[in-house]
Scaffold this motif. Structure first.
Motif: not given
Length: 390
Positions: A257-261, A5-19
């Motif tokens: 894909p980000s939908s499977m984070a 859940s934490s990793l999915r949240l990180l992927v969806n909140v920080f959408t800019e690649p470097a961040e």
């Protein structure tokens, strides 16, 4: 539940690649430091008070953190692909049967390999659960093929993402190679480096550091070799293990894909825990069996044999990643395919507009020819720019 859940949240909140790379890197570094601090803090409580205070301390830390998360964690924005499949309560979309089969299989597998370190590997205590776990894993993968992809716990197509399978086996290594020091936290900030250097070479560099560290540990057979052998081995091994941890984690998300984070985070965490269980049980078994025939527990022969075995594992991982990791199609996920399709659609719309504009101009030219008394069919037809584009 927490890590996916934490990793999915990180992927969806920080959408800019470097961040996003920096956020995942710091998350991995905190996990590595937590492993070290947990052992230290637990040992302090056991020696100062009692073992029960270890769990009281965890509860006292988690209660305020969980309370802050309620107010600080941002709400996840709904995704179009998620909304398309939401036709009922969330629990009805869970693959409960598949999750139950996989959970039982993992429990039996970990019990089997950990029991093998304390008893004979051929004993019923370790052999029976291992055989059952293997059959359950096979049954799980078969069952997943009968479940719709949007409801499956692990859709079968996941394993066919580019580099996904080799990354899964690479993820077994960080906790298999167990010595992790405080330097690990510093290595977690190398996440943005993956935007400049391909993840393959960073992971290979980390595995190279683990190879050097393992060799140093194998020769650290007496106390006076602490500074020339053990200390640099801890430094290099800690840095290498967390480089592998951080950039394997990030490469997983570049591959899928980000939908499977959430699913990818769960698979990554399962690989880490399997690597930890296998490392502790297999290395412990090798150490004890060698000590029984070569001088007992006071001899370093058992530790040396365990490190040489570990060197072989890291070497196989290194060669496998070098040969099978493909850099030509890294990051070609479904999200990028859809993005390319949208780009092509936009280009087609622009092309059609150009063709329409050119057609209108040609119509005006034909009207002018009619005004001069020339038949339209006698006018030479010149290709327009839209025709050339088509």
């Amino acid at each position: 539940m927490l890590i996916p859940s934490s990793l999915r949240l990180l992927v969806n909140v920080f959408t800019e690649p470097a961040e996003q790379a920096r956020a995942i890197g710091v998350f991995g570094g905190c996990s590595a430091v937590g492993n070290v601090l947990g052992l230290i803090v637990g040992e302090i409580f056991v020696q100062s008070t009692s073992w029960s205070w270890v769990f009281w301390f965890v509860a006292l830390v988690w209660i305020p953190i969980a309370t802050l998360c309620i107010f600080l964690i941002p709400k996840e924005k709904p995704r179009l692909e998620d909304a398309a499949i939401r036709n009922g309560p969330g629990w009805k979309r869970l693959d409960i049967t598949g999750l139950s089969i996989l959970t039982v299989a993992l429990i039996l597998f970990i019990f089997a390999v950990t029991s093998g370190a304390t008893s004979r590997w051929g004993s019923p205590t370790s052999l029976a659960p291992l055989i059952i776990a293997v059959f359950l894993v096979g049954g799980f993968f078969y069952f997943e093929t009968t479940v719709p992809a949007d409801r499956a716990a692990i859709p079968p197509r996941t394993w066919f993402f580019s580099n996904f399978l080799v990354l899964f086996f690479t993820a077994l290594l960080p906790f298999f190679w167990i010595p992790i020091g405080v330097l690990a936290f510093a290595m977690s900030f190398t996440g943005p480096l993956s935007r400049k250097i391909n993840s393959k070479w960073i992971i290979l560099f980390g595995e190279g550091l683990c190879i050097v560290a393992t060799i140093l540990f194998a020769f650290a057979d007496r106390p006076e070799r602490y500074w020339p052998y053990i200390f640099p081995a801890f430094v290099l091994g800690s840095a290498g293990a967390v480089l592998i941890y951080t950039h394997t984690n990030m490469a997983f998300y570049y591959t899928s894909p980000s939908s499977m984070a959430g699913t990818v985070g769960a698979i990554f965490n399962v690989a880490l825990q399997l690597g930890s269980a296998l490392g502790i049980s297999v290395v412990g078994s090798i150490k004890s069996s060698v000590e029984n025939t070569h001088g007992g527990p006071s001899s370093y022969a058992g530790c040396a044999a365990a490190y040489w075995f570990l060197l072989g594992i890291v070497g196989v991982e290194f060669v496998g990643l070098l040969v099978f990791y493909r850099t030509d199609n890294e990051g070609t996920t479904e999200d990028e395919v859809l993005q390319k399709a949208n780009t092509l659609n936009s280009e087609q719309v622009v092309m059609q507009e150009k063709v329409a504009d050119a057609g209108e101009g040609e119509g005006e030219r034909k009207d002018a020819v009619r005004g001069q008394g020339m038949h339209v069919n006698e006018m030479p037809v010149l290709p327009t720019q839209g025709d050339r584009n088509v």
